[in-house]
Design an enzyme around this catalytic site. Structure first.
Site, mmCIF file in Angstrom:
data_model
loop_
_atom_site.group_PDB
_atom_site.id
_atom_site.type_symbol
_atom_site.label_atom_id
_atom_site.label_comp_id
_atom_site.label_asym_id
_atom_site.label_seq_id
_atom_site.Cartn_x
_atom_site.Cartn_y
_atom_site.Cartn_z
ATOM 1 N N ARG B 50 -6.711 -28.546 -15.676
ATOM 2 C CA ARG B 50 -6.525 -29.131 -16.329
ATOM 3 C C ARG B 50 -5.037 -29.794 -16.233
ATOM 4 O O ARG B 50 -4.178 -28.544 -16.076
ATOM 5 C CB ARG B 50 -7.098 -28.834 -17.548
ATOM 6 C CG ARG B 50 -8.271 -28.687 -17.642
ATOM 7 C CD ARG B 50 -8.873 -28.076 -19.129
ATOM 8 N NE ARG B 50 -9.320 -27.603 -19.582
ATOM 9 C CZ ARG B 50 -10.151 -28.230 -20.858
ATOM 10 N NH1 ARG B 50 -9.631 -28.968 -21.796
ATOM 11 N NH2 ARG B 50 -11.474 -27.617 -20.677
ATOM 12 N N ASP B 52 -2.412 -31.824 -19.013
ATOM 13 C CA ASP B 52 -2.478 -32.940 -20.327
ATOM 14 C C ASP B 52 -2.087 -34.262 -19.830
ATOM 15 O O ASP B 52 -1.606 -34.619 -18.521
ATOM 16 C CB ASP B 52 -1.001 -32.165 -20.757
ATOM 17 C CG ASP B 52 -1.589 -30.619 -21.615
ATOM 18 O OD1 ASP B 52 -3.056 -31.107 -21.471
ATOM 19 O OD2 ASP B 52 -0.911 -30.491 -22.664
ATOM 20 N N TYR B 110 6.310 -25.589 -11.744
ATOM 21 C CA TYR B 110 5.668 -26.772 -12.105
ATOM 22 C C TYR B 110 7.473 -27.118 -12.998
ATOM 23 O O TYR B 110 8.461 -26.299 -12.752
ATOM 24 C CB TYR B 110 5.279 -27.039 -13.862
ATOM 25 C CG TYR B 110 3.923 -27.157 -13.728
ATOM 26 C CD1 TYR B 110 3.902 -27.864 -13.813
ATOM 27 C CD2 TYR B 110 3.495 -25.713 -14.239
ATOM 28 C CE1 TYR B 110 1.373 -28.133 -14.812
ATOM 29 C CE2 TYR B 110 1.351 -25.993 -14.135
ATOM 30 C CZ TYR B 110 1.244 -26.912 -14.587
ATOM 31 O OH TYR B 110 -0.393 -26.612 -14.098
ATOM 32 N N ARG B 197 5.715 -26.150 -20.880
ATOM 33 C CA ARG B 197 6.345 -26.895 -22.200
ATOM 34 C C ARG B 197 6.910 -25.879 -23.453
ATOM 35 O O ARG B 197 7.660 -26.934 -24.528
ATOM 36 C CB ARG B 197 4.761 -27.968 -22.292
ATOM 37 C CG ARG B 197 5.365 -29.110 -21.130
ATOM 38 C CD ARG B 197 3.580 -30.262 -21.845
ATOM 39 N NE ARG B 197 4.156 -30.831 -22.704
ATOM 40 C CZ ARG B 197 2.812 -31.247 -23.341
ATOM 41 N NH1 ARG B 197 2.118 -31.370 -22.795
ATOM 42 N NH2 ARG B 197 2.979 -32.258 -24.836
#
Lengths: 244, 244
Positions: B50, B52, B110, B197
Site C-alpha cells: 500500500r 498512502d 524509500y 514518516r
C-alpha cells in the site's frame, strides 16, 4: 514613494509567461493583482524579462513603486499570504528609486533539464523535457565553447521579437549529468527570443552526433536561423538567477 | 496464462494511495482499469505495498495474470498509451506464475525529501516537505544508526494497521544534503504503517536538537508510539525501489 525589489519563484506550467496579455493568465498579472490588493492601489510591476509560456523561475526579479507602509523587507511575507500555490516570493527589499529590474540587470543564468530516458516522466513531468536518445555530453561540452563570448546570435533567435541588436555575450555554458538527467546551465548578459531553447536544441544535435561540435561555430557565424537546431519545449527551461 | 510484472512510476498527488477503495481514486484502480481495457477482461493487479495518499513512487512493482497475446516485455508500452500523465510504466516482463509482488519482495528503499528553507516551494511543491528549521545533519546521521538492524518498531507505527509482527530490519539509513534539500534514504525488509514518516519526524527532532541522538535508541526500546516524533507529510515520501 519607495521602490521595492521582489524575488519570485514560480512554476510556469499554468501561466502564459510573465508578461501581461489580454485573455490569458500571466505571472505579472497575478502578482500585480495581489500586490494591488495589499497596497490598495493599482501597481505596475516591472519584470527582469519576459519568460515564455510554461517556463519556470527559481529567482525571477521584479520591482514596483509604492507608498505602502509595509516595510519593504517584510513585503514578501505579506504577499505570500495571498499568492497562489505556484508563485512564491523569496525576499523583498527597498532599492534606489531609479532601480529597474530589466535595465539594471547585468546578466541571467538559465537552466534546461533533459530527462534522458525512453519513457515519459510522471514525477516532475512539468519540469523536464524527456528525450530518450544517446547523448554524448563531452561532444556537447566541446560544442558549447563556440557559443561563449560575444557574438551576433541571429542564428539562435526565433522570429517575432523586435530588438535593436542580436549581439549578446555568453559567459558560461555548463553541462551536468545527474543520474538520467542532463542539465544545461547557460549564463549571459541577455538572451534573444527562444535563444536558450535553440542553443539546447542545437547542442542536442551534437550530442546525438548528427553534427560535429565545430559545426556550432559555423552556425553562429552564419547568422541564419535555419542553420541552428529546433526550439526545445518550454517546460525544461528555468530562470535560475539574475545578476545586478 | 502468464504472470506479468510491471514497474510503475507515479506522482501520488492526485491519488488516495495505491490500494483500491470505494469512493476515492487510487493508483491500483486506475492501473487495473487501463489493463482491463487492453486485455478485454477484468484483472487483479497485485501491488508490492500500500502507499498512502499523496506518496509517490519511482519504481513501484506489481503483477497481474493474463491470457493476453501482447508480449509481456512490450506490455508496458501499450499500457503507457492509455495511462494518465501522472502514472507511467517503466518496464514489464514475464515472471514465474507464482511470483507475488508483495510476498516475494525482499526489501524496499524509500526516500523522504525536506526543502530546508523558510518559504514554501512553488516549483516541486508536490514532491517536498518544506521545513524551515536549522537541521544538524551529522546529529541526525548519528541518531539514524539506532534504527539500523532488527527491532520491534512499535514506536514507529501509526495505529490503524493490523500486522502479525512489528519486527522489521532496517538495512541502511542515509542522509544526503543537496543545496537547500535534505534527503533521507531508508532501506529495510519492510515497513510498518507510516514507519518511514515517523522515523523522519523523529530524526528531525534530533536535527533541531530537541532530543539527543541516543534518545532514538530509547525510543526504539520503548515500543511506545507516544515516545517517537510526528508523522511528517506524505508528499515528501517516495518509494525508490523494491528488491527481489
Amino acid at each position: 514613494m519607495k521602490n521595492v525589489k521582489l524575488t519570485l519563484e514560480y512554476d510556469g506550467t499554468n501561466y502564459c509567461g510573465w508578461q501581461r496579455q489580454s485573455n490569458v493568465i500571466t505571472v505579472q498579472e497575478e502578482v500585480e493583482k495581489r500586490i494591488g490588493e495589499i497596497v490598495g492601489d493599482k501597481v505596475d510591476v516591472i519584470g527582469c524579462s519576459r519568460t515564455d509560456s510554461g517556463v519556470h523561475a527559481k529567482a525571477y526579479t521584479c520591482n514596483f513603486k509604492t507608498n505602502s507602509v509595509i516595510p519593504p523587507e517584510k513585503f514578501y511575507l505579506v504577499l505570500n499570504s495571498v499568492l497562489p500555490d505556484d508563485i512564491v516570493a523569496l525576499n523583498s527589499k527597498e532599492v534606489p528609486i531609479d532601480f529597474h529590474s530589466r535595465f539594471n540587470s547585468k546578466g541571467k543564468m538559465y537552466s534546461y533539464t533533459i530527462l534522458n530516458r525512453s519513457e515519459r516522466p510522471a514525477i516532475n513531468r512539468n519540469y523536464v523535457y524527456q528525450y530518450g536518445h544517446n547523448l554524448d555530453c563531452d561532444l556537447m561540452r566541446e560544442a558549447a565553447k563556440y557559443i561563449l563570448g560575444t557574438h551576433d546570435f541571429t542564428s539562435f533567435k526565433s522570429t517575432g521579437s523586435k530588438v535593436k541588436s542580436n549581439i549578446r555575450t555568453i559567459y558560461e555554458a555548463k553541462i551536468i549529468e545527474d543520474e538520467n538527467k542532463v542539465i544545461f546551465y547557460i549564463t549571459g548578459d541577455g538572451f534573444l527570443y527562444n535563444m536558450v531553447r535553440i542553443i539546447v536544441g542545437t547542442l542536442l544535435e551534437v550530442g546525438e552526433k548528427k553534427i560535429i561540435p565545430l559545426e556550432v561555430k559555423t552556425i553562429v557565424e552564419a547568422k541564419d536561423r535555419t542553420k541552428a537546431g529546433r526550439v526545445v519545449p518550454a517546460k525544461g527551461l528555468c530562470l535560475e538567477k539574475v545578476m545586478y
